[in-house]
Design a protein around this motif. Structure first.
Motif, PDB file in Angstrom:
ATOM      1  N   UNK A  15       0.759  -1.219  -0.323  1.00  0.00           N
ATOM      2  CA  UNK A  15      -0.102   0.211   0.042  1.00  0.00           C
ATOM      3  C   UNK A  15       0.978   1.605  -0.145  1.00  0.00           C
ATOM      4  N   UNK A  16       2.175   1.304   0.432  1.00  0.00           N
ATOM      5  CA  UNK A  16       3.203   1.985   0.319  1.00  0.00           C
ATOM      6  C   UNK A  16       4.325   1.951  -0.260  1.00  0.00           C
ATOM      7  N   UNK A  17       4.217   3.206  -1.482  1.00  0.00           N
ATOM      8  CA  UNK A  17       5.680   3.175  -1.836  1.00  0.00           C
ATOM      9  C   UNK A  17       6.821   3.540  -1.674  1.00  0.00           C
ATOM     10  N   UNK A  18       8.242   3.465  -1.271  1.00  0.00           N
ATOM     11  CA  UNK A  18       9.950   3.914  -0.689  1.00  0.00           C
ATOM     12  C   UNK A  18       9.989   3.438  -2.215  1.00  0.00           C
ATOM     13  N   UNK A  19      10.929   4.849  -1.858  1.00  0.00           N
ATOM     14  CA  UNK A  19      11.559   5.415  -3.121  1.00  0.00           C
ATOM     15  C   UNK A  19      12.806   6.280  -2.765  1.00  0.00           C
ATOM     16  N   UNK A  20      13.900   6.336  -2.740  1.00  0.00           N
ATOM     17  CA  UNK A  20      14.624   7.192  -2.880  1.00  0.00           C
ATOM     18  C   UNK A  20      16.502   6.030  -2.594  1.00  0.00           C
ATOM     19  N   UNK A  21      16.378   4.967  -2.597  1.00  0.00           N
ATOM     20  CA  UNK A  21      18.009   4.451  -2.027  1.00  0.00           C
ATOM     21  C   UNK A  21      18.648   4.337  -2.963  1.00  0.00           C
ATOM     22  N   UNK A  22      19.834   3.318  -2.585  1.00  0.00           N
ATOM     23  CA  UNK A  22      20.720   4.133  -3.101  1.00  0.00           C
ATOM     24  C   UNK A  22      22.162   3.217  -2.979  1.00  0.00           C
ATOM     25  N   UNK A  23      22.947   3.745  -3.852  1.00  0.00           N
ATOM     26  CA  UNK A  23      24.911   3.729  -2.679  1.00  0.00           C
ATOM     27  C   UNK A  23      25.416   5.013  -2.854  1.00  0.00           C
ATOM     28  N   UNK A  24      25.651   5.196  -1.842  1.00  0.00           N
ATOM     29  CA  UNK A  24      26.574   6.133  -1.082  1.00  0.00           C
ATOM     30  C   UNK A  24      27.919   5.947  -0.563  1.00  0.00           C
ATOM     31  N   UNK A  25      29.063   6.858  -0.602  1.00  0.00           N
ATOM     32  CA  UNK A  25      29.597   7.216   0.452  1.00  0.00           C
ATOM     33  C   UNK A  25      29.484   7.485   1.451  1.00  0.00           C
ATOM     34  N   UNK A  26      29.860   6.623   2.511  1.00  0.00           N
ATOM     35  CA  UNK A  26      30.315   7.064   4.109  1.00  0.00           C
ATOM     36  C   UNK A  26      30.825   8.771   3.600  1.00  0.00           C
ATOM     37  N   UNK A  27      29.754   9.454   4.971  1.00  0.00           N
ATOM     38  CA  UNK A  27      29.406  10.884   5.145  1.00  0.00           C
ATOM     39  C   UNK A  27      29.011  11.564   3.684  1.00  0.00           C
ATOM     40  N   UNK A  28      28.197  10.728   2.836  1.00  0.00           N
ATOM     41  CA  UNK A  28      27.405  11.051   2.032  1.00  0.00           C
ATOM     42  C   UNK A  28      25.718  11.152   2.867  1.00  0.00           C
ATOM     43  N   UNK A  29      24.854  11.941   1.954  1.00  0.00           N
ATOM     44  CA  UNK A  29      23.205  11.940   2.050  1.00  0.00           C
ATOM     45  C   UNK A  29      22.580  10.591   0.904  1.00  0.00           C
ATOM     46  N   UNK A  30      21.158  11.285   1.418  1.00  0.00           N
ATOM     47  CA  UNK A  30      19.937  10.396   0.545  1.00  0.00           C
ATOM     48  C   UNK A  30      18.806  10.518   1.220  1.00  0.00           C
ATOM     49  N   UNK A  31      17.854  11.051   0.316  1.00  0.00           N
ATOM     50  CA  UNK A  31      16.441  11.049   1.100  1.00  0.00           C
ATOM     51  C   UNK A  31      15.421  10.184   0.427  1.00  0.00           C
ATOM     52  N   UNK A  32      15.576   9.334   1.184  1.00  0.00           N
ATOM     53  CA  UNK A  32      14.349   9.272   0.673  1.00  0.00           C
ATOM     54  C   UNK A  32      12.706   9.528   1.317  1.00  0.00           C
ATOM     55  N   UNK A  33      11.374   8.793   0.075  1.00  0.00           N
ATOM     56  CA  UNK A  33      10.233   9.756  -0.317  1.00  0.00           C
ATOM     57  C   UNK A  33       9.409   8.250   0.051  1.00  0.00           C
ATOM     58  N   UNK A  34       8.386   8.312   1.166  1.00  0.00           N
ATOM     59  CA  UNK A  34       7.277   7.325   1.338  1.00  0.00           C
ATOM     60  C   UNK A  34       5.816   8.432   0.850  1.00  0.00           C
ATOM     61  N   UNK A  35       5.391   7.768  -0.585  1.00  0.00           N
ATOM     62  CA  UNK A  35       4.409   7.635  -0.679  1.00  0.00           C
ATOM     63  C   UNK A  35       2.478   6.796  -1.038  1.00  0.00           C
ATOM     64  N   UNK A  36       1.402   7.083  -0.296  1.00  0.00           N
ATOM     65  CA  UNK A  36       0.548   6.421  -0.948  1.00  0.00           C
ATOM     66  C   UNK A  36       0.220   5.099  -2.260  1.00  0.00           C
ATOM     67  N   UNK A  37      -0.039   4.234  -2.199  1.00  0.00           N
ATOM     68  CA  UNK A  37      -0.071   3.471  -3.785  1.00  0.00           C
ATOM     69  C   UNK A  37      -1.451   2.538  -3.100  1.00  0.00           C
ATOM     70  N   UNK A  38      -2.387   3.000  -4.545  1.00  0.00           N
ATOM     71  CA  UNK A  38      -3.192   2.374  -4.710  1.00  0.00           C
ATOM     72  C   UNK A  38      -4.760   3.045  -4.084  1.00  0.00           C
TER      73      UNK A  38
END
Length: 129
Positions: free
Chosen positions: A2-25
């Protein structure tokens, strides 16, 4: 799912990522009146609470291991819940899941897996040293 998560990936130590979550369906279209949590599961470990937002969006909570580095937020319409992750380290490597719940007091944070009714499929975050 029911939820869609996105934004993952490969990053070096010290770096940043932004994950998002949206309702699905068709289950629900926004997180209005839902508490939202982010959990993660590293290889060989149990799924653990990372960050949470109350149903009122007035209360927030973070695991000690991410406090000061991760920030959970939402937009005005509460259509998306984000997890900003800064100063990542290899110990943050895991599959990250978002979850939503309509249970519990309006200003409380649910930290247990069993408290959440809706889950996303997970997004992999890999932090290299």
């Amino acid at each position: 799912v029911q939820l869609q998560a996105s934004g993952g990936g490969l990053v070096q130590a010290g770096g940043s990522l932004r994950l998002s979550c949206e309702p699905s369906g068709l289950t629900f279209r926004s997180f209005s009146d839902y508490g939202v949590g982010w959990f993660r599961q590293a290889p060989g470990k149990e799924r653990e609470f990372v960050a949470g937002m109350s149903r009122s969006t007035r209360a927030y909570s973070y695991a000690d291991s991410v406090k000061g580095r991760f920030t959970i937020s939402t937009d005005a319409a509460k259509s998306t819940v984000n997890l900003q992750m800064n100063r990542l380290n290899p110990e943050d490597t895991a599959v990250y899941y978002c979850a939503a719940t309509a249970r519990g007091p309006y200003n409380s944070i649910n930290k247990r897996l069993v408290d959440y009714q809706f889950w996303g499929q997970g997004t992999l975050v890999t932090v290299s040293s």
